[in-house]
Design an enzyme around this catalytic site. Structure first.
Site, short mmCIF file in Angstrom:
data_model
loop_
_atom_site.label_atom_id
_atom_site.label_comp_id
_atom_site.label_asym_id
_atom_site.label_seq_id
_atom_site.Cartn_x
_atom_site.Cartn_y
_atom_site.Cartn_z
N ASN A 112 6.95 -83.37 -37.81
CA ASN A 112 5.89 -83.63 -38.81
C ASN A 112 6.42 -84.24 -40.11
O ASN A 112 5.74 -85.06 -40.73
CB ASN A 112 5.07 -82.36 -39.08
N GLU A 124 12.69 -71.68 -39.95
CA GLU A 124 11.53 -72.12 -40.75
C GLU A 124 10.43 -72.39 -39.73
O GLU A 124 10.46 -73.41 -39.03
CB GLU A 124 11.86 -73.40 -41.52
N CYS A 138 3.40 -77.47 -42.18
CA CYS A 138 3.50 -76.03 -41.89
C CYS A 138 2.75 -75.23 -42.94
O CYS A 138 2.32 -74.12 -42.69
CB CYS A 138 4.96 -75.62 -41.85
#
Ligand code: NAD
Length: 537
Positions: free
Chosen positions: A173, A268, A302
């Site tokens: 992303n 993460e 995210c």
């Protein structure tokens, strides 16, 4: 090995659009075998479905060789002092700026995002981060003396040493930022790196490798391309730490594989970020912020705003403003506000969540269906009448969808916001700073923004990471640099005695003396301390 899209592909389709280009690109990221037997991965431009090129799907032996090269470079890189390393890494930033046009082009072609998004959330964030590290690394990682307490004749300090070779596995992303952040942090702390970029965006990863070519310092960044098996080979390949950014599902696999060799991990992972809008919020700003936070990068962040809890008294007005703002978002390949989505399976997730929500009573006020044009185009979508029985409110959607729920005051908002396995970012919107602060303190999330959203990642002094299933460890800030260091505690004598009092043979009466000393030093009341003066008590 980046293959020019113009060159004939080894034994594969020549970028022929798939029959249903509204919902998928051809198998982006799926490994296949080329005519010459080499395993390759094809990448596609999600804005059109056009083939971009092929890269090798690298095997375990290649990964191990890359780790070996990084290991060979680790010794000399670790020996440099912080200033020298910073000088080299600032030169990499210059190289990055020289090649900014090319990098932005690559990022947009592989992700479908718009140029302005690529410049601000990929290049700018990385430039800022390098700046912060260069200015602070020496201060953060220099040896630090600590108190020795009762042992006054001793001195002690903490050293931060490089770990060795760090394995970095990144998602699609933000293929530049989310690779460069751990890569650069690791290098500033004196480590070398093997990077495995997402199979959906491998050419951005290869471009990163070129930025750290051997003329910077030989071997310090190795890039391996491939899918999950290549990532797993990196985790199992004997690196000294794994930094993984990606989904919770893969994060679990990475941690399990790393556990076998007790390799430390920094994870993460995903988010389902809540936004709380209080009755006294500046509604115009909150609605504009929500529209940006939910739809920038087509919601594939995210820490996108995915769930909005709005005080019932202002719910309708907030929804009207959001719908009005979202309906004005320009979305086209020629340069609008947002681009296409990136990864075909993610479009399927969006559609599944919307179908589940509407089946349970939610209403879609805007968007809701893919745009009828080639590529992965999905419009900003606003959904109301949602609740926590719906996947849309409990699972990461990772697409351009904002779900808005009315709540009866801050208590209910906090309860619902915390009712999630995730805890990455979050935001509170109120014109009362004390109220906003008290809500922020009660949110179970690694990051909170007040009257803003998402931007905390753009402040490299702020440690970033998740709680609960959103991750383990931090990037950015002091904590972020120390994640890439081995803490070594050193103790020495300030005054060297011929022998320490507790060495053998233990002196007679040592136990009694010990109790008296403890009372004298640690007794909190005068009475307790006085007892320490008595020979026996
Ligand atoms: P993903 O988990 O599918 O893949 C991430 C990376 O892991 C890829 O490079 C992939 O090849 C690799 N991989 C797959 N299987 C592996 C295995 N068994 N062992 C080792 N590596 C393996 O994630 P994605 O779809 O690329 O990215 C989207 C996800 O990433 C979302 O959940 C998003 O929330 C999360 N994300 C988190 C952050 C954060 O900072 N917390 C930032 C961006 C994205």
């Amino acid at each position: 090995m980046w293959t020019d899209p113009g060159r004939p592909l080894p034994g594969g389709p020549q970028g022929v659009p798939s029959p249903d280009m509204t919902t998928s690109t051809p198998d982006t990221g799926a490994p296949r075998r080329a005519e010459d037997g080499e395993r390759v991965i094809e990448t596609f431009d999600p804005r059109s479905g056009a083939l971009l090129g092929v890269v090798p799907d690298q095997d375990e032996a290649t990964v191990r060789a890359a780790i070996g090269t990084a290991r060979a470079a680790a010794g000399s890189w670790a020996l440099l002092d912080h200033r020298e390393r910073s000088r080299h890494l600032l030169a990499v930033r210059d190289r990055m700026l020289d090649r900014a046009e090319e990098l932005v082009g690559l990022i947009c072609a592989e992700t479908g995002k718009q140029r302005a998004e690529a410049v601000s959330t990929e290049l700018m964030v990385v430039c800022e981060m390098i700046e912060w590290c260069a200015r602070n690394v020496e201060k953060v990682l220099r040896p630090r003396s600590v108190s020795t307490g009762t042992l006054a004749h001793k001195k002690a300090w903490v050293r931060y040493e490089p770990l060795g070779v760090v394995g970095v596995i990144s998602p699609w992303n933000y293929p530049f930022t989310l690779s460069m952040t751990p890569v650069v942090s690791a290098l500033f702390a004196g480590n070398t790196v093997v990077l495995k970029p997402s199979e959906v965006t491998p050419t951005v990863g290869l471009a990163i490798g070129e930025l750290f070519a051997d003329d910077v310092w030989p071997g310090i960044v190795q890039v391996v391309t491939g899918g999950g098996a290549t990532g797993e080979a990196l985790v199992r390949g004997g690196v000294d730490k794994v930094v993984f950014t990606g989904s919770v599902r893969t994060g679990r696999k990475v941690m399990a594989a790393a556990a076998e060799s007790l390799t430390p991990v920094l994870l993460e992972l995903g988010g389902k970020d809540p936004m709380i809008v209080c009755a006294d919020a500046d509604l115009d700003r909150a609605a504009k912020g929500a529209v940006w936070g939910a739809f920038q990068n087509s919601g594939q962040t995210c820490m996108s705003v995915e769930r909005v809890y709005v005080d019932r008294s202002v719910h309708d007005e907030f929804v009207d403003r959001v719908v009005s703002g979202a309906s004005r978002i320009r979305q086209d390949a020629a340069g609008g506000d947002i681009g296409s989505m990136t990864f075909a399976p993610q479009v399927d997730t969006v559609r599944r969540h919307l179908a589940d929500a509407t089946a349970k009573g939610a209403r879609i006020l805007l968007g809701g269906e893919p745009i009828d044009r080639p590529g992965l185009w999905f419009p900003p979508t606003v959904v109301v009448d949602v609740d926590h029985t719906m996947e849309l409110m409990t699972e990461e959607t990772f697409g351009p969808v904002m779900a808005i729920m009315a709540v009866d005051g801050p208590e209910e908002a906090i309860k619902l916001a915390n009712d999630s396995p995730y805890g990455l970012n979050s935001s509170v919107w109120s014109s009362d700073p004390a109220l906003a602060d008290s809500i922020a303190n009660r949110l179970r999330a690694g990051n909170v923004c007040i009257n803003d959203c998402l931007v905390s990642y753009g402040v490299p002094a702020l440690p970033f990471g998740g709680v609960k299933q959103s991750g383990i460890g931090r990037v950015h800030g002091e904590e972020g640099l120390r994640e890439f260091s081995q803490t070594k505690s050193v103790l020495a004598s300030r005054v060297q005695l011929p022998r320490e009092p507790w060495w053998f043979p233990v002196p007679k009466g040592m136990d009694n003396l010990g109790i008296r000393s403890l009372r004298l030093r640690f007794g909190t009341s005068a009475r307790s301390r006085l007892r320490g003066l008595r020979p026996r008590s």
